[in-house]
Design an enzyme around this catalytic site. Sequence first.
Site, PDB file in Angstrom:
ATOM      1  CG  HIS A 298      -9.743   1.881   3.427  1.00 54.52           C
ATOM      2  ND1 HIS A 298      -8.365   2.003   3.436  1.00 54.52           N
ATOM      3  CD2 HIS A 298     -10.224   3.030   3.984  1.00 54.52           C
ATOM      4  CE1 HIS A 298      -8.034   3.182   3.960  1.00 54.52           C
ATOM      5  NE2 HIS A 298      -9.143   3.811   4.300  1.00 54.52           N
ATOM      6  CG  ASN A 318      -9.678   7.280   5.538  1.00 55.03           C
ATOM      7  OD1 ASN A 318      -9.029   6.244   5.601  1.00 55.03           O
ATOM      8  ND2 ASN A 318     -10.262   7.673   4.422  1.00 55.03           N
TER       9      ASN A 318
END
Length: 352
Positions: A298, A318
């Site tokens: 990620h 994020n």
Amino acid sequence: MAAKLLFFLLFLVSALSVALAGFEEDNPIRSVTQRPDSIEPAILGVLGSCRHAFHFARFARRYGKSYGSEEEIKKRFGIFVENLAFIRSTNRKDLSYTLGINQFADLTWEEFRTNRLGAAQNCSATAHGNHRFVDGVLPVTRDWREQGIVSPVKDQGSCGSWTFSTTGALEAAYTQLTGSTLSEQQLVDCASAFNNFGCGGLPSQAFEYVKYNGGIDTEQTYPYLGVMGICNFKQENVGVKVIDSINITLGAEDELKHAVGLVRPVSVAFEVVKGFNLYKKGVYSSDTCGRDPMDVNHAVLAVGYGVEDGIPYWLIKNSWGTNWGDNGYFKMELGKNMCGVATCASYPIVAV
């Protein structure tokens, strides 16, 4: 009959009040409305007044969930209950972070991993990075949001985090010069020749693509769709050009801290493991995540660092929307290359 119906409705209202009070204490969710008649009737019609039914109905209402059948409602409810138990058991351990209900609470870990995470292809990890230490006093804490160069938190959907990490770093550099947002969709559609694959890739390769492509379009002219399509790059819509891509030495958090502290936000990648998907607040750490280049799955954007309750942390943006975590951000323990946060770090040098 009317009396029985009235009694049943009063029972539902009373049970709802008690259940939501307890749920609110452990797992606060901002509801659309507190009125009982706002609860999703289809869910309660299937689940009745069983334990956690009201919690699940409120969750579904809060996050705009839609289930196509009674079987799907029951399946998602079962997963929700399991995740709720996991959240509560984790939070009882008195860790440096807490978990909470969010939009992913009706997904299994396997479903979440498949839909939201990728895998490293050709990671930018290098034994000798090209970041150069420059003169300057490293700030004790840093939060680039305070300088107004961090773009708003976005939601990648089921497509790649790497595009948002890349454009986040480019936007920070671009905003220092001008002030605008850039096209994630162009990276999805056009960067495959640089070892990026539609919804999967890494920022370092994306920076190289933008460099040799001659720029990246603005988000306004090439908006995000979340699926791979035909490349529609137009040179006249370029917002920024990449002169060079700077890579942090593998695992070198001192270099990463120097770059974040004195240059600008930096694209980083790390390994997401079970539980992080339900992160709520605090300084996250894990003893199960990896630190090697092929562990990371990620990509995100390091926008600062600091100390909380004696624990040094990275402040990271994020791409799972503002309903996740701390308004879309999280803190990761600093000093241990936690989950590989300094394994595949890079940032661009840009020009307009």
